[in-house]
Enzyme design. Structure first.
Site, mmCIF file in Angstrom:
data_model
loop_
_atom_site.group_PDB
_atom_site.id
_atom_site.type_symbol
_atom_site.label_atom_id
_atom_site.label_comp_id
_atom_site.label_asym_id
_atom_site.label_seq_id
_atom_site.Cartn_x
_atom_site.Cartn_y
_atom_site.Cartn_z
ATOM 1 N N TRP A 141 0.856 -1.174 0.000
ATOM 2 C CA TRP A 141 0.000 0.000 0.000
ATOM 3 C C TRP A 141 0.893 1.225 0.000
ATOM 4 C CZ3 TRP A 141 -1.974 2.866 4.745
ATOM 5 C CH2 TRP A 141 -2.956 3.802 4.383
ATOM 6 N N ASP A 223 -1.000 -5.404 9.415
ATOM 7 C CA ASP A 223 -1.960 -4.438 8.896
ATOM 8 C C ASP A 223 -3.174 -5.253 8.468
ATOM 9 O OD1 ASP A 223 -1.856 -1.792 6.342
ATOM 10 O OD2 ASP A 223 -3.462 -2.526 7.625
ATOM 11 N N LYS A 259 -13.438 -0.837 5.453
ATOM 12 C CA LYS A 259 -14.013 -1.686 4.413
ATOM 13 C C LYS A 259 -15.032 -2.670 4.951
ATOM 14 C CE LYS A 259 -10.147 -0.239 2.260
ATOM 15 N NZ LYS A 259 -9.238 0.733 2.867
#
Lengths: 413, 416
Positions: A141, A223, A259
């Site tokens: 990311w 993460d 999300k």
């Protein structure tokens, strides 16, 4: 007009790529344009989706006169912190039962990474040891680098991860970097649904990774932005985090509820801390509190309330799990349909990776020229890396996208 | 379970016997050397208060407004705005990095006045921030990266306790100018001018726009004018912290007077705003950071850099509070209602001040308590010393910060 004190010219900064992509998409007038860029869920109508359970809970909140807008504690809403940690570690995690798990409510996954990074810079591997290497996957990311370097770390490096040729995990490279890196290095690990590749190690591979990390005294910083979203199962998507805990690691896990709860703009995140024992945990949290105080003082309440009410009510919790499955299933459907269509078209190359990969993103393997072709000629917006957001696909646009990919691959080399 | 017990035993053995050093290393913690952090000087007061079992306990610590029953107060305009927002069924897509545009615009207009030349020529940028703290943090980071002058930030003596650690962590040095005069419990105007006149050029000076925290002592307009002049002579960069607009005098324009005067006077200021107090949106974290630039082009460049600073901290800000604030500011009848309510809160505090002084006199205090009435805003600098504060806390369960600051907003009629 008084003098200006900025360095001779404050330079124009480059825009963040993924947002620029969306901006270009928005400005495009082509009627059949498709946005496969930014990572947010879309329905089959191509619309954002506020989870039904979230709508329900928001109504509860609005009608509850006992609720006010007072400051949360610096570390956040206590019930949020504990229920969020339980989600990733499991209700019966031995570490939780041993009182050595704590958490900090943060502003999204980014905020959780930030607080963890700031803490590590101050207290890990000595004191203010900015030279400790921070390893992030190649690729990763795009904001991981900036989070750690802005926290003061001078040495943010890639570890081998994606094998472009075989379109899969470069396990040998990954293990090689784990074996050769300096002791005490920090590794940022994607808990599931690796962003951007969608390629996760298998459980066996994770076990190998864990063995090396334990032996070489490397720090695990997970993460977890897609728990539940990847496979549809919360437990399955948290497997590696729980495995590391049971292996005895002290570690951090940055959780995002953007999300899996669709709460993108409420900024709901949790930094779960697993320590050796309650005493260490206490001291760690007290120092994290200091970091929070000079960053945002205390976190926003709305999103945390929504998540807490949902997680702590058996009915709402079930409903949430169903909503999460709805999203995960639509993504799985789009994956299998895209692969099927590409195979039916006889598009050169193998397309198994589309269904092997997991989560919101797929690393298509398209090269920059092919990507440019798609953006410019076909008005299909995707990242230069070839990353597509599966959520951008719908039953209405999937044929157009498949045909366009076919064109790009056959016409552009 | 058995495995767990035996590994614990090995850990203990490891501590006793150096020869088992390897095992104890494996079982020891990364965090062995981490010290316990002290409780926050301000927010820690509330934590201690919560733990106190005395039924007569009072919390005069944190700056959070309470109604006459001592309960948190949710403004009617806020409830109405929430209902409007709920009915709209909006999505939850990420905000831009700089935040909700209609909020940032309204935020700037509130501070500068909608007809301000700065806004008309688009030569400022305002980003939505995580309330006042987040705004100061972004501001500090911005100055640390781009300020060409000395990285010295001059705070008034005293200032909000969190100013120093924020600027320090951003890499700035902290200095001070005289501000509060203990003997009068008022503004040390001469001392302030004297100190400011000696600040090295291009340094940064932080000014509280109104309702100085913790003292409640504000310069009068004529004094602000002189300060503005001398700041200009010294070529200083002005950083305004405005956390109480509307809350201080009850009038939002009056409270923003200093900010607007400085801009008119030619200072291109930077400004932090908070809506925690004046809209009671504490836990929603609503704030703004504004940079007044030389022109629109520079403003665009500055905006791009602010985004670069924000992204690795929290990516983009939370929507809820900003939507509420924007709805209030941009809906005429809600805005009027808000102005009334803010006026009401300010008035109640003024009344509390008067009642407190009357009560002290009635209880036989011969001390001069005029400063309690003269001071403005949420806080009162009692003049109590740390030992006196400690005694009040230990013996009477009255909680306040060590510097003798009390929150006037937290008093109910009975408690007075």
């Amino acid at each position: 007009m008084s003098q200006f004190f900025w360095v001779p010219e404050v330079p124009q900064a480059a825009p963040v790529a993924v947002f620029k992509l969306t901006q270009d998409f928005n400005n495009d007038q082509f009627p059949n344009k498709v946005n496969l860029g930014v990572g947010a869920y879309r329905t089959d109508e191509g619309q954002p989706w506020v989870l039904p359970v979230v709508k329900k809970v928001e109504k509860i909140i609005v009608h509850d006169d006992r609720l006010n807008h007072e400051y949360l504690p610096i570390l956040g809403l206590p019930e949020f912190r504990s229920s969020a940690s339980k989600i990733v570690l499991g209700d019966n995690s031995p570490a939780i039962l041993e009182n050595r798990v704590g958490a900090v409510q943060c502003l999204g996954g980014t905020g959780a990474l930030k607080i963890g990074a700031e803490f590590l810079r101050r207290f890990y591997n000595g004191s203010n040891n900015t030279k400790t290497p921070i390893y992030v996957s190649a690729p990763t990311w795009e904001n991981h680098n900036a989070v750690f370097s802005s926290a003061g770390f001078e040495d943010v490096r890639p570890y081998r991860y994606w094998d472009a040729e075989k379109r899969g995990l470069d396990l040998a490279g990954f293990l090689g970097d784990l074996e050769s890196c300096p002791e005490h290095s920090v590794f940022v690990l994607h808990a599931c649904a690796h962003n951007p590749t969608g390629t996760d190690p298998t459980q066996e591979q994770w076990k190998q990774i864990a063995e090396v990390m334990m032996r070489r005294k490397l720090f695990a910083f997970f993460d977890s932005a897609y728990q539940g979203f990847a496979s549809g199962s919360l437990e399955k998507d948290a497997w590696v985090v729980r495995y590391f805990v049971s292996s005895g690691f002290e570690m951090f896990c940055a959780q995002s509820f953007s999300k899996n709860f669709g709460l993108y703009n409420e900024r709901v995140g949790n930094l779960t801390v697993v320590a050796r024992d309650a005493d260490n945990l206490k001291r760690v949290l007290s120092q994290m509190e200091k970091v929070v105080r000079i960053t945002w003082s205390n976190p926003p309440s709305q999103g945390a309330r929504i998540v807490t009410i949902t997680l702590t009510s058996p009915e709402l919790f079930s409903e949430w799990q169903e909503n999460v499955k709805t999203m995960a299933n639509r993504v799985l459907l789009m994956r299998s349909q895209l692969k099927a269509k590409l195979q039916a078209l006889g598009t050169p190359g193998t397309w198994d990776h589309i269904t092997d990969q997991i989560g919101m993103f797929s690393f298509t393997g398209l090269n920059p020229k092919q990507v440019e072709y798609l953006v410019k000629e076909k008005h299909i917006y995707l990242m230069a890396s070839g990353r597509i957001n599966m959520c951008g696909l719908t039953t209405k646009n999937i044929d157009y996208v498949a045909e366009s990919i076919h064109e790009a691959v056959t016409k552009v080399q | 379970m058995a495995l767990l017990k035996s590994s614990k035993m090995i850990y203990c053995l490891g501590n006793i016997s150096p020869s088992l050093g390897v095992l104890s290393t494996r079982n020891s913690s990364w965090w062995g050397g981490v010290q316990m952090g002290p409780p926050d000087p301000i927010l820690g007061v509330t934590e201690a208060f919560k733990k106190d079992t005395n039924p007569k306990k009072m919390n005069l610590g944190v700056g959070a407004y309470r109604d006459d029953q001592g309960k948190p107060f949710v403004l009617s305009c806020v409830r109405k705005a929430e209902a409007i927002i709920a009915a709209k069924q909006l999505d939850k897509e990420y905000l831009p990095i700089g935040g909700l545009a209609e909020f940032s615009k309204a935020c700037a207009q509130l501070a500068l006045g909608p007809e301000n030349e700065v806004l008309k020529s688009s030569r400022s940028v305002t980003v939505q921030t995580i309330s006042g703290t987040g705004s100061l943090r972004i501001g500090a980071n911005f100055l640390a990266r781009f300020h060409a002058g000395p990285h010295d930030v001059y705070l008034p003596k005293p200032s909000w306790g969190n100013h120093t650690p924020i600027f320090r962590d951003a890499g700035m040095q902290l200095k001070a100018y005289r501000y509060y005069e203990p003997s009068t419990c008022g503004f040390d105007f001469k001392g302030a001018l004297d100190d400011i006149s000696k600040i090295p050029e291009q340094s940064i000076i932080l000014l509280h726009a109104c309702a100085h925290n913790p003292t409640g002592v504000d310069p009068r307009p004529e004094q602000w004018k002189e300060i503005a002049d001398i700041v200009k002579k010294r070529n200083l960069l002005v950083f305004f912290d405005m956390a109480y607009q509307g809350f201080a005098s009850g009038d939002i324009d009056r409270d923003a007077w200093a900010v607007r005067h400085f801009i008119e006077n030619g200072h291109n200021i930077v400004l932090s705003q908070s809506f925690a107090k004046n809209m009671g949106l504490y836990g929603e974290r609503v704030g703004g950071f504004t940079v007044v630039c030389k022109d629109a082009e520079e403003a665009k460049r500055v905006e791009s850099q602010l985004k670069i600073l924000i992204r690795p901290i929290y990516s983009n800000p939370p929507v809820n509070g900003a939507r509420i604030a924007a709805t209030i500011l941009n809906t005429p009848e809600l805005r009027s209602l808000w102005l009334e309510e803010v006026h009401g809160m300010a008035n109640r505090i003024i009344k509390m001040r008067e009642q407190l002084v009357a009560g002290l006199k009635k209880n036989g205090s011969s001390h001069n308590w005029q400063h309690v009435i003269d001071q403005i805003g949420m806080f009162c600098f009692t003049g109590l010393k740390p030992e006196q504060v400690e005694r009040l806390t230990k013996e009477f369960s009255v909680y306040m910060t060590k510097d003798g600051r009390i929150s006037m907003a937290d008093d109910s009629n009975e408690q007075i």
